[in-house]
Design a protein around this motif. Sequence first.
Motif, PDB file in Angstrom:
ATOM      1  N   PRO A 244       0.850  -1.198   0.000  1.00  0.00           N
ATOM      2  CA  PRO A 244       0.000   0.000   0.000  1.00  0.00           C
ATOM      3  C   PRO A 244       0.885   1.247   0.000  1.00  0.00           C
ATOM      4  O   PRO A 244       2.037   1.199   0.415  1.00  0.00           O
ATOM      5  CB  PRO A 244      -0.783  -0.109   1.310  1.00  0.00           C
ATOM      6  CG  PRO A 244      -0.711  -1.542   1.695  1.00  0.00           C
ATOM      7  CD  PRO A 244       0.607  -2.054   1.175  1.00  0.00           C
ATOM      8  N   ASN A 306      -2.281   4.699   4.138  1.00  0.00           N
ATOM      9  CA  ASN A 306      -2.078   3.286   3.774  1.00  0.00           C
ATOM     10  C   ASN A 306      -3.076   2.972   2.661  1.00  0.00           C
ATOM     11  O   ASN A 306      -4.074   2.315   2.896  1.00  0.00           O
ATOM     12  CB  ASN A 306      -2.327   2.423   5.024  1.00  0.00           C
ATOM     13  CG  ASN A 306      -2.079   0.945   4.778  1.00  0.00           C
ATOM     14  OD1 ASN A 306      -1.138   0.580   4.096  1.00  0.00           O
ATOM     15  ND2 ASN A 306      -2.934   0.094   5.330  1.00  0.00           N
ATOM     16  N   THR A 308      -4.483   1.772  -1.225  1.00  0.00           N
ATOM     17  CA  THR A 308      -4.327   0.772  -2.285  1.00  0.00           C
ATOM     18  C   THR A 308      -4.684   1.391  -3.629  1.00  0.00           C
ATOM     19  O   THR A 308      -5.787   1.895  -3.812  1.00  0.00           O
ATOM     20  CB  THR A 308      -5.262  -0.427  -2.022  1.00  0.00           C
ATOM     21  OG1 THR A 308      -4.977  -0.920  -0.717  1.00  0.00           O
ATOM     22  CG2 THR A 308      -5.014  -1.528  -3.042  1.00  0.00           C
TER      23      THR A 308
END
Length: 330
Positions: A244, A306, A308
């Motif tokens: 991530p 964090n 994606t």
Amino acid sequence: MASPARFFALAAFLVYVAASAIVPPGRQGLPFQPIANTHAPTTEINTIAQAAIQVKKSSAAAAIVASPRDPEGYHLVFGPTGGANNAPGYMGFTFLDKYDVNACAQLCNNRGADPVGGVCQYFNIWRAVVNGVPTTHTCAMYFLVADESTAVNTGQGDLVVTLSRGYARKNLVIDGGFEGFNACDDFCFAASYANWIGTSPAGGDLDATIFFSPTLAKDGNGSGLLGAAFGDDTDAGTLTPTKPLATKAGATYVIQSFFVSSFSDPDSEAAAHVDILWNGVVVGGTSGFTAAYTPTQSVSVKGTGNDTLSFHGGAAPAWTLIDDVGVFQL
Ligand SMILES: *[C@@H]1O[C@H](CO)[C@@H](O)[C@H](O)[C@H]1NC(C)=O
Ligand SMILES: *[C@@H]1O[C@H](CO)[C@@H](O)[C@H](O)[C@H]1NC(C)=O
């Protein structure tokens, strides 16, 4: 001599062969048309110098911070030196009313994307001294990251370049150019490597892959492919960075990637489609035949610390290649 009827039959046969002769990327097929690289304009040093010399009054006497802090989202590449960049990827310049690295970074962040080269990724700030008098502060912007090797313009005539510094925009994507994939030195591909993972839906076969091929890459050797590498199914695949992204919670970012959908002919690529996803939400993408690598920006997205990033799409023979992925703070 061939009769007209036979000639037309032959022509029809050749058209049929051409349309059905797409050799998939995974079988070392060649693209429908060569994949062209970025044409990158270089710095207009003369224009900047002439404008600086025409400035009558100095607005530049303000105190200069000896070692300015790096602007948010940037890191210092070189400087201070007496050489301004003469580098490719030039997007124009603005005079600042003082030596202000943060103001220059803001201009770079807000610069409209170049249709070929994409968003601003680097700036060069410097002070012009004309006949011993500080006159202007140039903020020159680039879509390619430069360095000290091209910071060779020390001035001209009565103008001397001083306090030249280069700053590059930080890219949150580790190996956005897929250049870390080098399992061979000529041609090979894989579903994943250290920095990127390609996944296929159940029953799919290599629907998202990473290629080592200078022919397919925008520059260098690496690129990503969406759509079955062997052309043996029409499933969409997903490419995602292995880790991530280490964003800042609450900060705003833009995602840029370069797409090309011209491996097959325009008819076969008409259905090409790729979504850019941020934490699973579609925030941009590309569709249809795209002749050359074209920069595409997402809408602005919020970091959580964090995040994606993924690319989902491809449906062989409507393949899409991806290269030079970047996530930049706004
Ligand atoms: C591409 O691969 C060749 C062969 O391995 C290598 O010499 C070259 O440095 C690579 N280019 C880049 C930009 O990594
Ligand atoms: C970051 O996200 C990944 C998957 O989305 C999760 O597995 C991991 O625990 C998260 N890490 C932190 C520090 O929040």
